[in-house]
Motif scaffolding. Sequence first.
Motif, PDB file in Angstrom:
ATOM      1  N   ALA A  38      -1.833   5.449   4.139  1.00 50.77           N
ATOM      2  CA  ALA A  38      -0.719   5.176   5.048  1.00 50.77           C
ATOM      3  C   ALA A  38       0.572   4.971   4.258  1.00 50.77           C
ATOM      4  O   ALA A  38       1.628   5.509   4.610  1.00 50.77           O
ATOM      5  CB  ALA A  38      -1.031   3.944   5.902  1.00 50.77           C
ATOM      6  N   ALA A  39       0.482   4.191   3.179  1.00 47.63           N
ATOM      7  CA  ALA A  39       1.670   3.950   2.353  1.00 47.63           C
ATOM      8  C   ALA A  39       2.099   5.227   1.633  1.00 47.63           C
ATOM      9  O   ALA A  39       3.300   5.493   1.465  1.00 47.63           O
ATOM     10  CB  ALA A  39       1.382   2.839   1.345  1.00 47.63           C
ATOM     11  N   LEU A  43       5.695   6.174   2.234  1.00 46.29           N
ATOM     12  CA  LEU A  43       6.565   5.691   1.166  1.00 46.29           C
ATOM     13  C   LEU A  43       6.450   6.462  -0.144  1.00 46.29           C
ATOM     14  O   LEU A  43       7.192   6.174  -1.090  1.00 46.29           O
ATOM     15  CB  LEU A  43       6.257   4.202   0.888  1.00 46.29           C
ATOM     16  N   GLY A  44       5.520   7.387  -0.222  1.00 47.65           N
ATOM     17  CA  GLY A  44       5.335   8.117  -1.468  1.00 47.65           C
ATOM     18  C   GLY A  44       4.387   7.402  -2.412  1.00 47.65           C
ATOM     19  O   GLY A  44       3.798   6.367  -2.087  1.00 47.65           O
ATOM     20  N   LEU A  45       4.250   7.964  -3.613  1.00 50.74           N
ATOM     21  CA  LEU A  45       3.279   7.459  -4.577  1.00 50.74           C
ATOM     22  C   LEU A  45       3.538   6.011  -4.980  1.00 50.74           C
ATOM     23  O   LEU A  45       2.635   5.180  -4.946  1.00 50.74           O
ATOM     24  CB  LEU A  45       3.267   8.349  -5.823  1.00 50.74           C
ATOM     25  N   ALA A  52      -1.427  -0.802  -2.611  1.00 46.56           N
ATOM     26  CA  ALA A  52      -2.805  -0.994  -3.082  1.00 46.56           C
ATOM     27  C   ALA A  52      -2.942  -2.299  -3.860  1.00 46.56           C
ATOM     28  O   ALA A  52      -3.891  -3.064  -3.660  1.00 46.56           O
ATOM     29  CB  ALA A  52      -3.225   0.191  -3.951  1.00 46.56           C
ATOM     30  N   VAL A  53      -1.974  -2.555  -4.735  1.00 45.62           N
ATOM     31  CA  VAL A  53      -2.018  -3.793  -5.523  1.00 45.62           C
ATOM     32  C   VAL A  53      -1.821  -5.005  -4.614  1.00 45.62           C
ATOM     33  O   VAL A  53      -2.501  -6.024  -4.758  1.00 45.62           O
ATOM     34  CB  VAL A  53      -0.945  -3.750  -6.629  1.00 45.62           C
ATOM     35  N   ILE A 174      -4.404  15.005  -2.310  1.00 44.76           N
ATOM     36  CA  ILE A 174      -4.792  13.596  -2.308  1.00 44.76           C
ATOM     37  C   ILE A 174      -5.264  13.164  -0.919  1.00 44.76           C
ATOM     38  O   ILE A 174      -6.241  12.428  -0.786  1.00 44.76           O
ATOM     39  CB  ILE A 174      -3.608  12.716  -2.771  1.00 44.76           C
ATOM     40  N   GLY A 175      -4.592  13.639   0.129  1.00 48.79           N
ATOM     41  CA  GLY A 175      -5.011  13.281   1.478  1.00 48.79           C
ATOM     42  C   GLY A 175      -6.432  13.745   1.773  1.00 48.79           C
ATOM     43  O   GLY A 175      -7.254  12.995   2.304  1.00 48.79           O
TER      44      GLY A 175
END
Length: 215
Positions: A38-39, A43-45, A52-53, A174-175
Amino acid sequence: MSRTHHHGFELPKLPSLLRHALPRFVEGVIAPVAVFYAAFALLGLNGALVAAVTWVYGGIAWRYLRGHQVSAMLVLAALGVTVRAALAAATHSPVVYFLQPTLGTLLVSMAFLASVPLRRPLAQKLATDMVPMPEAFLRHARVRQFFLRISLLWSLVFFANALFSLWMLFNQSIGTYLWVRTSVVALLGACAVGISLFGFRRCLQHVNREPALAA
């Protein structure tokens, strides 16, 4: 005078096992993928790495505030995610973020495999961490044989997981990697869990039918 050594053991009911395992599966497998993707889409990488962090450390803070114990394993996992995120941000490559745990899965597969000839099945150690079992039961020859076979099974499952993950990581977006890989890994894991539980129940039936030994 006689002594009775009963090596029987009763497995907890399946609903009880699921109530214990399902929240951890959702928290540890499904939710991190959903948060990252979702991020990543919004929001990009870099935003995905921060999310995640934040998810991992937020989980630790939530446990701490609720008075729950924060295990050393969870802290180490959080540090691992931090390092992975930092490397991915430095290289501007999401592949780097996912490569480390995939290689870790391969090492876990090797650990399960190595535990078999050493006669110290890793599956037994993990099972007793979740469900305490009496020593007399664990020393039974049929039980030891069962855990050796299940360790081989899980070694194959983790090996297949790692190979499939590596192929997806280097050949798909990646998706696609996140959702297809997560679905396939979850399916493989569910099948392995089902086989493990079925085999353990059969092992229990044989062991519990045996008469107690008298000396």
